[in-house]
Design a protein around this motif. Structure first.
Motif, mmCIF file in Angstrom:
data_model
loop_
_atom_site.group_PDB
_atom_site.id
_atom_site.type_symbol
_atom_site.label_atom_id
_atom_site.label_comp_id
_atom_site.label_asym_id
_atom_site.label_seq_id
_atom_site.Cartn_x
_atom_site.Cartn_y
_atom_site.Cartn_z
ATOM 1 N N GLU A 30 0.837 -1.203 0.000
ATOM 2 C CA GLU A 30 0.000 0.000 0.000
ATOM 3 C C GLU A 30 0.874 1.257 0.000
ATOM 4 O OE1 GLU A 30 -3.371 2.509 2.526
ATOM 5 O OE2 GLU A 30 -2.984 0.416 3.077
ATOM 6 N N ILE A 31 1.943 1.252 0.796
ATOM 7 C CA ILE A 31 2.855 2.396 0.830
ATOM 8 C C ILE A 31 3.467 2.620 -0.549
ATOM 9 C CG2 ILE A 31 5.009 3.279 1.790
ATOM 10 C CD1 ILE A 31 4.345 1.720 4.363
ATOM 11 N N LEU A 32 3.886 1.523 -1.208
ATOM 12 C CA LEU A 32 4.470 1.628 -2.549
ATOM 13 C C LEU A 32 3.467 2.242 -3.521
ATOM 14 C CD1 LEU A 32 6.727 1.018 -4.590
ATOM 15 C CD2 LEU A 32 5.766 -1.292 -4.831
ATOM 16 N N ALA A 33 2.217 1.798 -3.454
ATOM 17 C CA ALA A 33 1.184 2.346 -4.346
ATOM 18 C C ALA A 33 0.966 3.828 -4.085
ATOM 19 C CB ALA A 33 -0.123 1.577 -4.150
ATOM 20 N N HIS A 34 0.906 4.223 -2.825
ATOM 21 C CA HIS A 34 0.752 5.641 -2.495
ATOM 22 C C HIS A 34 1.945 6.452 -3.001
ATOM 23 C CE1 HIS A 34 -2.913 5.895 -0.166
ATOM 24 N NE2 HIS A 34 -2.596 4.801 0.494
ATOM 25 N N ARG A 35 3.123 5.874 -2.918
ATOM 26 C CA ARG A 35 4.314 6.599 -3.361
ATOM 27 C C ARG A 35 4.223 6.924 -4.846
ATOM 28 N NH1 ARG A 35 10.687 5.022 -2.075
ATOM 29 N NH2 ARG A 35 11.498 7.076 -2.659
ATOM 30 N N PHE A 36 3.708 5.989 -5.636
ATOM 31 C CA PHE A 36 3.529 6.266 -7.062
ATOM 32 C C PHE A 36 2.435 7.306 -7.296
ATOM 33 C CE2 PHE A 36 6.099 2.563 -8.050
ATOM 34 C CZ PHE A 36 6.665 2.924 -9.260
ATOM 35 N N VAL A 37 1.321 7.150 -6.612
ATOM 36 C CA VAL A 37 0.186 8.059 -6.826
ATOM 37 C C VAL A 37 0.546 9.487 -6.440
ATOM 38 C CG1 VAL A 37 -2.132 8.658 -6.017
ATOM 39 C CG2 VAL A 37 -1.591 6.286 -6.615
ATOM 40 N N TRP A 38 1.088 9.682 -5.248
ATOM 41 C CA TRP A 38 1.350 11.039 -4.765
ATOM 42 C C TRP A 38 2.623 11.639 -5.353
ATOM 43 C CZ3 TRP A 38 -2.937 12.852 -3.321
ATOM 44 C CH2 TRP A 38 -3.885 12.044 -2.681
ATOM 45 N N SER A 39 3.570 10.789 -5.756
ATOM 46 C CA SER A 39 4.741 11.309 -6.480
ATOM 47 C C SER A 39 4.306 11.903 -7.811
ATOM 48 C CB SER A 39 5.771 10.201 -6.726
ATOM 49 O OG SER A 39 6.323 9.756 -5.521
ATOM 50 N N MET A 40 3.383 11.214 -8.478
ATOM 51 C CA MET A 40 2.882 11.713 -9.746
ATOM 52 C C MET A 40 2.186 13.061 -9.561
ATOM 53 S SD MET A 40 0.182 10.040 -12.435
ATOM 54 C CE MET A 40 -0.377 11.035 -13.834
ATOM 55 N N LEU A 95 0.870 9.570 4.336
ATOM 56 C CA LEU A 95 0.815 8.829 3.077
ATOM 57 C C LEU A 95 0.854 9.764 1.878
ATOM 58 C CD1 LEU A 95 -1.782 6.074 4.066
ATOM 59 C CD2 LEU A 95 0.611 5.694 3.433
ATOM 60 N N VAL A 96 0.140 10.887 1.961
ATOM 61 C CA VAL A 96 0.212 11.894 0.893
ATOM 62 C C VAL A 96 1.635 12.445 0.799
ATOM 63 C CG1 VAL A 96 -0.581 14.180 0.153
ATOM 64 C CG2 VAL A 96 -2.228 12.510 1.044
ATOM 65 N N GLY A 97 2.285 12.556 1.961
ATOM 66 C CA GLY A 97 3.649 13.088 1.992
ATOM 67 C C GLY A 97 4.678 12.228 1.304
ATOM 68 N N THR A 98 4.319 10.972 0.957
ATOM 69 C CA THR A 98 5.278 10.117 0.247
ATOM 70 C C THR A 98 5.679 10.739 -1.087
ATOM 71 O OG1 THR A 98 3.474 8.805 -0.724
ATOM 72 C CG2 THR A 98 4.446 7.993 1.322
ATOM 73 N N GLY A 99 4.771 11.500 -1.689
ATOM 74 C CA GLY A 99 5.101 12.170 -2.947
ATOM 75 C C GLY A 99 6.136 13.263 -2.749
ATOM 76 N N VAL A 100 6.001 14.003 -1.671
ATOM 77 C CA VAL A 100 6.931 15.090 -1.374
ATOM 78 C C VAL A 100 8.311 14.550 -1.028
ATOM 79 C CG1 VAL A 100 7.398 17.059 0.133
ATOM 80 C CG2 VAL A 100 5.051 16.571 -0.583
ATOM 81 N N VAL A 101 8.361 13.537 -0.149
ATOM 82 C CA VAL A 101 9.666 13.020 0.276
ATOM 83 C C VAL A 101 10.366 12.268 -0.856
ATOM 84 C CG1 VAL A 101 8.948 12.854 2.697
ATOM 85 C CG2 VAL A 101 8.736 10.860 1.218
ATOM 86 N N THR A 102 9.621 11.862 -1.865
ATOM 87 C CA THR A 102 10.241 11.245 -3.042
ATOM 88 C C THR A 102 10.834 12.301 -3.967
ATOM 89 O OG1 THR A 102 8.772 9.329 -3.002
ATOM 90 C CG2 THR A 102 9.810 9.847 -5.109
ATOM 91 N N ALA A 103 10.094 13.369 -4.194
ATOM 92 C CA ALA A 103 10.485 14.365 -5.195
ATOM 93 C C ALA A 103 11.544 15.350 -4.705
ATOM 94 C CB ALA A 103 9.252 15.122 -5.664
#
Length: 303
Positions: free
Chosen positions: A36-46, A215-223
């Motif tokens: 689930e974390i991996l899926a969120h990382r893709f969604v919110w990174s995008m 979980l939304v923050g996974t996009g920020v910490v990735t980018a």
């Protein structure tokens, strides 16, 4: 006054500090599981990257990528291997294998060199062969101690090496490339989250506002580390970047040892010391080789 190189060093250190402290972030997302974390990382990174592309006015470039069939094939492959890398890393740090994930990034330079030999038919220097041989012995020692292949480390190392190779082939900006890679797997990630919701296993939206924000923050910490790294890469030499890359796994190793209190047997210490010895040989050879190349270039220019 701060010069461009100093700025680049600051950006590079900041990027690798972010990556180094990643193991502290992912366990905060419980009870969400690794997938689930991996899926969120893709969604919110995008989402984050597309906002950045809009802000930078790069939509024309982004859409042009979608019409380049060869580029899309490369990016599709890159999206699969980075999913493996992210998934392996997230699984490792949320299941008590932080030190093993750090091993993956320690041996990554050695794997990258081997990839160059077997895929690009490059020739390795003697010192590089020595480094790879020592690294191989280290993996054997750790395999015996673990009672299994250190598959988390190997998955992280090989997937990241393959990702670097594909990114070099694509030769795109950080945000354009990451945006398309995440877009390719976005439908799969979103469908998986919907599946979890239907099955009643989705953590997102069911564990409080704090969990949602993280979980939304996974996009920020990735980018953000990618943005910092991109700024560093344009200002620093490859040698400096190569030295800085060890900062991340060093922090991860220390975190696994001290914060997560993971076990380090005598054999594991031997394995890691062998890996570090291999990296000293590898790095020293890379630095000397670059100096020789610059010296020869300067002599040719003088002639």
């Amino acid at each position: 006054m701060v010069n461009d190189t100093q700025r680049g060093a600051a950006f590079g250190v900041a990027a690798y500090l972010c990556w180094g402290f990643f193991p502290l972030y992912w366990p905060l997302l419980e009870p969400a599981g690794s997938l689930e974390i991996l899926a969120h990382r893709f969604v919110w990174s995008m989402v984050f990257v597309l906002v950045a592309i809009t802000a930078m006015g790069k939509w024309r470039t982004f859409l042009a990528i979608a019409h380049d069939r060869r580029m899309m094939l490369i990016l599709a492959a890159a999206s699969v291997v980075i999913a493996g890398n992210w998934g392996g890393f997230i699984y490792g740090v949320t299941n008590g294998h932080v030190i093993e994930t750090s091993l993956g990034y320690f041996i990554n330079p050695l794997v990258t060199v081997m990839l160059g030999v077997f895929v690009l038919k490059e020739t390795m220097r003697p010192a590089q062969w020595v480094a790879v041989a020592i690294g191989t012995i280290a993996v054997v020692v750790l395999t015996v101690d673990y009672g299994r292949l250190p598959w988390v480390a190997l998955l992280v190392a090989f997937s990241f090496a393959a990702y670097g190779f594909l990114k070099k082939k694509a030769d795109l900006g950080a945000f354009e490339g990451l945006g398309m890679e995440t877009a390719i797997l976005f439908p799969v990630a979103l469908a998986f989250l919907v599946f979890l919701q239907v099955r009643g296993d989705l953590a997102f939206g069911h564990e409080g506002a704090g969990n949602v924000a993280l979980l939304v923050g996974t996009g920020v910490v990735t980018a953000i580390p990618l943005l910092l790294f991109g700024a560093a890469a344009t200002r620093l030499s490859l040698t400096t970047i190569g030295l800085l890359q060890y900062l991340g796994p060093i922090i991860q190793f220390i975190a696994g040892l001290t914060i997560f209190d993971e076990d380090m047997t005598g054999a594991r210490w031997v394995g890691f010391v062998l890996v570090w010895t291999a990296l000293v040989v590898f790095t020293a050879d890379a630095v000397l080789s670059r100096r020789r190349t610059l010296h020869h270039t300067a002599e040719s220019a003088a002639l």
